[in-house]
Motif scaffolding. Structure first.
Motif, mmCIF file in Angstrom:
data_model
loop_
_atom_site.group_PDB
_atom_site.id
_atom_site.type_symbol
_atom_site.label_atom_id
_atom_site.label_comp_id
_atom_site.label_asym_id
_atom_site.label_seq_id
_atom_site.Cartn_x
_atom_site.Cartn_y
_atom_site.Cartn_z
ATOM 1 N N LYS A 29 19.387 -3.348 -14.279
ATOM 2 C CA LYS A 29 18.310 -2.883 -13.395
ATOM 3 C C LYS A 29 18.485 -1.403 -13.073
ATOM 4 O O LYS A 29 17.533 -0.624 -13.138
ATOM 5 C CB LYS A 29 18.294 -3.703 -12.111
ATOM 6 C CG LYS A 29 17.217 -3.283 -11.133
ATOM 7 C CD LYS A 29 17.256 -4.124 -9.871
ATOM 8 C CE LYS A 29 16.186 -3.702 -8.894
ATOM 9 N NZ LYS A 29 16.251 -4.491 -7.650
ATOM 10 N N SER A 30 19.703 -0.993 -12.746
ATOM 11 C CA SER A 30 19.972 0.415 -12.443
ATOM 12 C C SER A 30 19.682 1.309 -13.638
ATOM 13 O O SER A 30 19.181 2.430 -13.479
ATOM 14 C CB SER A 30 21.426 0.605 -12.001
ATOM 15 O OG SER A 30 21.648 -0.036 -10.773
ATOM 16 N N LYS A 31 19.969 0.824 -14.836
ATOM 17 C CA LYS A 31 19.696 1.602 -16.044
ATOM 18 C C LYS A 31 18.201 1.813 -16.238
ATOM 19 O O LYS A 31 17.750 2.928 -16.478
ATOM 20 C CB LYS A 31 20.307 0.900 -17.260
ATOM 21 C CG LYS A 31 19.888 1.458 -18.598
ATOM 22 C CD LYS A 31 20.280 2.911 -18.785
ATOM 23 C CE LYS A 31 19.891 3.364 -20.196
ATOM 24 N NZ LYS A 31 19.549 4.757 -20.225
ATOM 25 N N ILE A 44 23.392 -1.364 -26.251
ATOM 26 C CA ILE A 44 23.135 -2.513 -27.117
ATOM 27 C C ILE A 44 23.270 -3.802 -26.317
ATOM 28 O O ILE A 44 22.437 -4.705 -26.417
ATOM 29 C CB ILE A 44 24.079 -2.501 -28.332
ATOM 30 C CG1 ILE A 44 23.767 -1.306 -29.235
ATOM 31 C CG2 ILE A 44 23.988 -3.819 -29.116
ATOM 32 C CD1 ILE A 44 24.824 -1.032 -30.284
ATOM 33 N N ALA A 45 24.303 -3.902 -25.491
ATOM 34 C CA ALA A 45 24.512 -5.102 -24.671
ATOM 35 C C ALA A 45 23.403 -5.271 -23.642
ATOM 36 O O ALA A 45 22.990 -6.389 -23.339
ATOM 37 C CB ALA A 45 25.870 -5.035 -23.971
ATOM 38 N N GLY A 46 22.905 -4.177 -23.098
ATOM 39 C CA GLY A 46 21.865 -4.238 -22.074
ATOM 40 C C GLY A 46 20.485 -4.564 -22.592
ATOM 41 O O GLY A 46 19.631 -5.044 -21.847
ATOM 42 N N ASP A 47 20.254 -4.325 -23.864
ATOM 43 C CA ASP A 47 18.944 -4.594 -24.472
ATOM 44 C C ASP A 47 18.910 -6.057 -24.923
ATOM 45 O O ASP A 47 18.950 -6.368 -26.098
ATOM 46 C CB ASP A 47 18.713 -3.656 -25.653
ATOM 47 C CG ASP A 47 17.354 -3.827 -26.298
ATOM 48 O OD1 ASP A 47 16.467 -4.438 -25.672
ATOM 49 O OD2 ASP A 47 17.188 -3.353 -27.435
ATOM 50 N N VAL A 48 18.828 -6.969 -23.952
ATOM 51 C CA VAL A 48 18.997 -8.394 -24.245
ATOM 52 C C VAL A 48 17.864 -8.995 -25.078
ATOM 53 O O VAL A 48 18.063 -10.014 -25.733
ATOM 54 C CB VAL A 48 19.221 -9.226 -22.963
ATOM 55 C CG1 VAL A 48 20.509 -8.809 -22.280
ATOM 56 C CG2 VAL A 48 18.066 -9.107 -21.993
ATOM 57 N N ASP A 58 14.419 -6.882 -19.824
ATOM 58 C CA ASP A 58 15.848 -7.166 -20.025
ATOM 59 C C ASP A 58 16.494 -7.614 -18.712
ATOM 60 O O ASP A 58 17.267 -8.567 -18.682
ATOM 61 C CB ASP A 58 16.567 -5.935 -20.577
ATOM 62 C CG ASP A 58 16.020 -5.520 -21.915
ATOM 63 O OD1 ASP A 58 16.098 -6.325 -22.861
ATOM 64 O OD2 ASP A 58 15.499 -4.401 -22.026
ATOM 65 N N TYR A 59 16.157 -6.926 -17.641
ATOM 66 C CA TYR A 59 16.697 -7.290 -16.330
ATOM 67 C C TYR A 59 16.275 -8.707 -15.934
ATOM 68 O O TYR A 59 17.105 -9.524 -15.549
ATOM 69 C CB TYR A 59 16.225 -6.280 -15.276
ATOM 70 C CG TYR A 59 16.427 -6.751 -13.860
ATOM 71 C CD1 TYR A 59 17.703 -6.853 -13.316
ATOM 72 C CD2 TYR A 59 15.349 -7.108 -13.070
ATOM 73 C CE1 TYR A 59 17.890 -7.297 -12.019
ATOM 74 C CE2 TYR A 59 15.530 -7.547 -11.772
ATOM 75 C CZ TYR A 59 16.798 -7.643 -11.252
ATOM 76 O OH TYR A 59 16.980 -8.092 -9.977
ATOM 77 N N ILE A 60 15.000 -9.004 -16.052
ATOM 78 C CA ILE A 60 14.493 -10.320 -15.642
ATOM 79 C C ILE A 60 15.074 -11.432 -16.506
ATOM 80 O O ILE A 60 15.482 -12.481 -15.993
ATOM 81 C CB ILE A 60 12.946 -10.335 -15.669
ATOM 82 C CG1 ILE A 60 12.416 -9.419 -14.564
ATOM 83 C CG2 ILE A 60 12.401 -11.747 -15.508
ATOM 84 C CD1 ILE A 60 10.936 -9.105 -14.677
ATOM 85 N N ARG A 62 17.945 -11.465 -18.188
ATOM 86 C CA ARG A 62 19.371 -11.657 -17.863
ATOM 87 C C ARG A 62 19.524 -12.276 -16.479
ATOM 88 O O ARG A 62 20.342 -13.179 -16.288
ATOM 89 C CB ARG A 62 20.125 -10.330 -17.973
ATOM 90 C CG ARG A 62 21.602 -10.449 -17.728
ATOM 91 C CD ARG A 62 22.276 -11.545 -18.550
ATOM 92 N NE ARG A 62 22.120 -11.299 -19.959
ATOM 93 C CZ ARG A 62 22.112 -12.269 -20.879
ATOM 94 N NH1 ARG A 62 22.252 -13.525 -20.539
ATOM 95 N NH2 ARG A 62 21.975 -11.984 -22.133
ATOM 96 N N LYS A 63 18.772 -11.836 -15.509
ATOM 97 C CA LYS A 63 18.871 -12.390 -14.154
ATOM 98 C C LYS A 63 18.509 -13.871 -14.169
ATOM 99 O O LYS A 63 19.217 -14.693 -13.580
ATOM 100 C CB LYS A 63 17.959 -11.640 -13.196
ATOM 101 C CG LYS A 63 18.037 -12.144 -11.777
ATOM 102 C CD LYS A 63 17.158 -11.350 -10.846
ATOM 103 C CE LYS A 63 17.233 -11.907 -9.443
ATOM 104 N NZ LYS A 63 16.340 -11.208 -8.514
ATOM 105 N N ASN A 64 17.430 -14.247 -14.841
ATOM 106 C CA ASN A 64 17.017 -15.642 -14.892
ATOM 107 C C ASN A 64 18.044 -16.508 -15.599
ATOM 108 O O ASN A 64 18.303 -17.644 -15.171
ATOM 109 C CB ASN A 64 15.649 -15.778 -15.558
ATOM 110 C CG ASN A 64 14.528 -15.316 -14.678
ATOM 111 O OD1 ASN A 64 14.681 -15.180 -13.474
ATOM 112 N ND2 ASN A 64 13.392 -15.023 -15.276
ATOM 113 N N MET A 65 18.646 -15.999 -16.663
ATOM 114 C CA MET A 65 19.679 -16.772 -17.365
ATOM 115 C C MET A 65 20.894 -16.974 -16.473
ATOM 116 O O MET A 65 21.494 -18.039 -16.458
ATOM 117 C CB MET A 65 20.067 -16.077 -18.666
ATOM 118 C CG MET A 65 18.955 -16.106 -19.704
ATOM 119 S SD MET A 65 19.365 -15.203 -21.199
ATOM 120 C CE MET A 65 20.403 -16.419 -22.003
#
Length: 69
Positions: A29-31, A44-48, A58-60, A62-65
């Motif tokens: 989220k900060s990114k 690469i890791a952040g671009d889910v 990507d934030y949503i 990862r957060k939901n998972m």
């Protein structure tokens, strides 16, 4: 040239500690809010969703998972 090292990237594990937790999705989220920068492996890791950019999706995702676990 012989490569003598490699970086293993776990999708969503942006702090590289081997676990995906609230720290990871908050860093994503900060990114996307441009509050922090990532190096290449972290990007690469952040671009889910693997669309080439780190954004709210990507934030949503990862957060939901994380919250569903």
């Amino acid at each position: 040239d012989i490569v003598d090292s490699a970086v293993i990237v776990i999708s969503g594990d942006v702090d590289g500690d081997g676990t995906i937790d609230s720290t990871d999705y908050l860093r994503i989220k900060s990114k996307f809010l441009s509050k922090i920068t990532f190096d290449e492996p972290t990007s690469i890791a952040g671009d889910v969703n693997s669309d080439g950019t780190i954004d709210s999706t990507d934030y949503i995702v990862r957060k939901n998972m994380f919250l569903a676990a």
